[in-house]
Enzyme design. Structure first.
Site, PDB file in Angstrom:
ATOM      1  CG  ASP B  36     -48.684   5.601  -8.425  1.00 53.26           C
ATOM      2  OD1 ASP B  36     -49.152   4.382  -8.978  1.00 53.26           O
ATOM      3  OD2 ASP B  36     -48.605   6.266  -9.325  1.00 53.26           O
ATOM      4  CG  ASP B 274      -6.063 -20.441  -5.619  1.00 54.84           C
ATOM      5  OD1 ASP B 274      -6.096 -21.849  -5.354  1.00 54.84           O
ATOM      6  OD2 ASP B 274      -7.138 -19.880  -5.789  1.00 54.84           O
ATOM      7  CG  LEU B 410      -4.948 -26.071  -5.405  1.00 59.78           C
ATOM      8  CD1 LEU B 410      -4.492 -26.363  -4.153  1.00 59.78           C
ATOM      9  CD2 LEU B 410      -4.261 -26.962  -6.706  1.00 59.78           C
TER      10      LEU B 410
END
Lengths: 425, 507
Positions: B36, B274, B410
């Protein structure tokens, strides 16, 4: 090329046995590489959310091609009544096998919780085997932390496969240990050049490999953590070829020599086959060793590779071992390694991580080999470290990887030398 | 029994570890088997912490089970106290130790340690990591915090940030500055960076800021009840949520809202032309409830996306997420099974995923871009740079992070213009991503096999035309056309059907 064996090795040196906090993985971790190696196997851990979390964390990244391992997570209802758990498990296996028809071997892997509630996975494996034979073979082993440490999971897995192997009278050699395919192919090629042709590998890559075993079988271990598998193979009448492990030029030559002697390969032929790769390995190691020579090394226990690697680093790379900690010392397996390891380092078995850290800080080793939980904290204290787990995941065996093995140790040192990060005085 | 391949949350004791590791001067003694201890590497590797987590594991083995695991626990507890001299300790069991019923809490109480020892009861077979963190912080606060006079100046506590949290480190800095601008100081931030002694001073704050309900809500509720401190309900992730949060703070304190927006760029970036291409992008959102809710609001209101589906893995937030899904007109997915998440994503075919590292992998498989918005975390989620999610800078970071996986403004238009170009084609991918461009195969018919979507058949001419649609909207075009066709009982899709559907769905 290397020094003669020391007059007095470490075989009879007293070992410091420690029992405190063990900072090591459990045997489930082996599934990370075993499931890649055995290509038609699925590993089904019967355990808790912790087991599932370990498996996805230990590898550091997720292997996202739908992995051939998973965890059947025990829930409150499973803990209440055990008969129930058997049925639940069978239901999950049915579902799994119908979704993954490519699976030919299924390993039910025991965990800490399944061991503590005494869930009988061997009975489940028997019943499921009967139901799915001959298409799927169902085996079981324990990778629990209460019984196995890290690489002992592979040992338990391979040992579980042995009783199911068919019987043969063939005179053959079995290489035992999961190696990366590229390394395994190199080893088979070397053995073939030596004239040893009837060679099989455990674990085989596929269920239908035809692997069988019997009284004329001899076997050589390629990993030092396979004591349980060794015993299982001996119970089937096979005979072990004791040897140092094929790490580095010296280890590989010693390992091959032991195998060649067993098969009566003559020395001239042996030299002719090994001369070129030996020279290549020695050259490659020498380059990396420039950064390692005369530095000290300290091993925290991790994979049981520590003793063979300490032998390699001290004898081929000119390092000085301060402490070699290992989870477990199986003398029948690492005896030949202990013979080669010169006296001096403290040998420890088991761990008390806090006390070991005290010793490590006290000696300020040049390089500390340790697990991922300790590496960054020790680096932050100014100690150079090498993550031990990489030694298990990376191809490091035999001649062509000897330089890479040395490189794994030298890279952290070269990196420290390369960085200029301190503020100007 | 439930088969699990990948999990979103670890067991509850890992949640406790996240609290202990975030704090200083606290030590956790965990009754647990060997193995563990793997949990340490979550912190030292993923988060690159330079100290070991303050945890002692008893690492019992099979041979101890027959003997005395309880004694092992006591020894480990005393040794940990002697070595680390913590101000307080927490003790508990992991899943296996829970089964052997040694009662670490009861044992620790009888040991007479000179510091507060707080037992944790974390049911490993029922609950998970977030619960473990929430419960641990709650137990610590309950044991250590006391009513006291409020500070002279208006102060608050920041509640919920832990180790291994998604950007918690930077959210604390951002929030502290945000509150500072309103003249409000931070009394204690907990658990991140706090000591047990700091927790005794929690009562001096005028109110609490609940940063992450997943890990701090139980503590906040208790402090409301016992210390009379109200807490904020808005999680300030996103522009709108940040403003609402400050409004809430103003109402609690009587101060007026002061928000310096000079560095806030998301609104203008989103409004600039944009960003037109972001309009109506269909996103699927999955993660912890808090981050999903924040992301859904940002996606719709601040980025102009369409939320195509959403869900969370922590059932504690299921009710809130279901209500949110209704508001967005989608069905909520509440699951911890990543295969279900993958199936839902494949079915919805969104243009983008906002998810966890798990969904990032799903996106990779399905060819859908993904931005990470939530834990579970990965080493990538601890960037060296300042990278909060909350407040002004958080909004900026989110804009960049979400836009990055997409083919940008673009460029998307150019792709449409040159869609048959041999270099600048769909399969080449976005130009700002590293992978080498793949030249188009000479035979376009070989590139993508026609896929007859159920009973509807695509005629060759339509299938060829569909291939000319850029890849990032092709899935949507295919789905829309098939829906359009099946709604009208058409079994064959021709060129006309394709363009009829396009006109029908045009926005």
């Amino acid at each position: 090329m290397t020094a003669p064996a020391p007059a007095t090795g470490c075989r009879d040196v007293p070992v410091l046995a420690e029992r405190g906090q063990q900072e090591v993985f459990c045997g489930l971790t082996g599934i990370i590489w075993l499931h890649r190696k055995i290509q038609d196997a699925f590993f089904l851990v019967v355990g808790s959310r912790t087991c599932a979390h370990l498996l996805q964390s230990a590898a550091g990244v997720m292997i996202f091609a739908e992995p051939r391992f998973g965890t059947a997570i025990l829930e409150e209802t499973d803990l209440a009544g055990l008969a129930d758990a058997q049925e639940e498990l069978e239901r999950e296996v049915d579902r799994l096998l119908s979704r993954r028809p490519d699976i030919r071997q299924l390993f039910l892997v025991g965990s800490c919780p399944s061991e503590v509630i005494k869930l009988d996975l061997s009975r489940a494996a028997e019943r499921l085997s009967a139901r799915y034979a001959p298409k799927v073979r169902v085996l079981n082993y324990s990778g629990s932390g209460i019984e196995t440490t890290f690489t002992e999971g592979e040992d338990a897995c391979l040992a579980a496969m042995v009783p199911a192997l068919p019987e043969t009278d063939r005179r053959q050699l079995i290489l035992v240990g999961a190696l990366p395919d590229v390394v395994e192919d190199q080893a088979l090629d070397l053995l073939s050049k030596l004239g040893i042709e009837d060679v099989a590998v455990l674990p085989a890559r596929h269920a239908d490999s035809g692997l069988a075993i019997g009284p004329n079988t001899v076997f050589a271990l390629t990993q030092p953590f396979l004591g349980g598998t060794l015993a299982a193979l001996e119970r089937r009448g096979a005979r072990h070829i004791p040897a140092p492990f094929p790490f580095g030029e010296e280890g590989t030559t010693a390992w091959l020599t032991a195998v060649a002697r067993e098969f009566g390969v003559d020395q001239a032929h042996f030299d002719a086959v090994t001369a070129a790769p030996r020279a290549r390995a020695a050259r490659a190691v020498a380059r990396a060793a420039e950064d390692l020579r005369d530095r000290s090394v300290f091993f925290f226990p991790d994979s049981q590779l520590e003793i063979p690697l300490a032998r390699f680093l001290t004898r081929e790379c000119g390092m000085r071992a301060i402490e070699v900690g290992t989870p477990y010392i199986h003398r029948a397996v690492v005896g030949p390694e202990l013979d080669l390891l010169d006296r001096g380092p403290l040998l420890t078995e088991g761990q008390d991580v806090e006390r070991q850290l005290d010793r490590c800080r006290g000696t300020r080793p040049g390089l500390t080999v340790c697990g991922l939980g300790l590496a960054n904290p020790l680096e932050a204290e100014g100690l150079a470290t090498k993550w031990a787990i990489e030694l298990v995941f990376t191809p490091v065996h035999f001649y062509e990887q000897a330089g890479d093995l040395a490189g794994l140790f030298s890279r952290p040192l070269r990196r420290r030398a390369a960085l200029r990060l301190e503020a100007a005085e | 029994m439930k088969l699990s391949v990948w999990t979103y949350e670890g067991p509850p004791h890992v949640g406790a570890l996240r609290v202990a590791t975030a704090m200083k001067g606290l030590h956790y003694v965990l009754h647990a088997p060997q193995g563990d201890t793997y949990a340490d590497l979550l912190f030292t590797m993923i988060e690159r912490r330079n100290h070991r987590p303050p945890v002692t594991y008893t690492t019992f083995q099979a041979r101890d089970l027959g003997a005395d695991t309880a004694q092992l626990f006591k020894t480990a507890c005393l040794a940990a106290y002697d070595r680390f001299q913590p101000q307080a300790m927490i003790v508990g069991a992991s899943c296996t130790a829970e089964l052997i019923q040694d009662d670490p809490g009861g044992m620790a109480e009888t040991m007479g340690l000179p510091v507060p020892v707080i037992p944790l009861d974390l049911p490993s077979y029922q609950r998970k990591e977030n619960f473990g963190a929430d419960e641990t912080l709650f137990q610590l606060v309950r044991a250590l915090a006391r009513p006291m006079d409020r500070s002279a100046d208006v102060t608050c506590n920041l509640i919920g940030p832990t180790a291994l949290g998604f950007r918690h480190r930077d959210d604390i800095i951002e929030l502290t500055a945000l509150l500072g601008d309103m003249g409000i100081g931070v009394n204690v931030c907990a658990p991140y960076g706090a000591t047990p002694q700091d927790l005794t001073r929690l009562g001096a704050a005028h109110f609490n800021v609940l940063m992450y309900p997943e890990t701090g809500e139980a503590a906040c509720r208790w402090m409301t009840r016992e210390l009379g401190q109200p807490y904020t309900r808005t999680v300030p992730i996103g522009v709108g949520a940040t403003r609402d949060f400050l409004g809430e703070v103003a109402a609690l304190t009587g101060r007026s809202v002061a928000l310096d927006e000079s560095r806030l760029r998301l609104p203008w970036y989103s409004a600039s032309v944009d960003s037109t291409y972001l309009t109506g992008k269909r996103v699927f959102i999955f993660g912890d409830g808090t981050h999903v809710a924040s992301a859904a609001r940002i996606a719709r209101d601040e980025m102009g996306f369409e939320v195509a589906g959403l869900g969370c893995y922590n059932r504690e937030q299921a009710r809130m997420i279901r209500a949110l899904a209704r508001e967005h007109g989608v069905e909520a997915l509440i699951t911890e099974d990543y295969l279900e998440v993958e199936a839902r994503i494949a079915e919805l075919a969104p243009e983008m995923i906002l998810g966890t590292q798990m969904e990032r992998h799903i996106g990779k498989r399905l060819g859908i871009p993904c931005a990470v918005i939530s834990a579970p975390v990965h080493v990538q989620d601890f960037p060296a740079r300042y990278s909060p999610q909350m407040g002004i800078e958080g909004a900026n970071v989110i804009f960049d992070t979400w836009v990055h996986p997409l083919v940008m403004g673009l460029e998307e238009h150019l792709l449409t213009m040159f869609r048959e170009d041999f270099e600048f084609h769909d399969d080449a991918g976005a130009s700002h991503h590293g992978a080498a461009a793949t030249p188009r195969t000479p035979d376009p018919d070989a590139a993508e096999a026609p896929d007859s979507g159920g009973e509807v058949i695509w005629l060759d001419e339509a299938e060829r035309e569909l291939r000319k649609v850029p890849f990032f909207v092709r899935g949507k075009a295919r789905r829309n056309t098939e829906t359009y066709a099946s709604e009208r009982g058409l079994t064959r899709i021709g060129l006309d059907t394709l363009y009829d559907a396009k006109a029908h769905y045009a926005r």
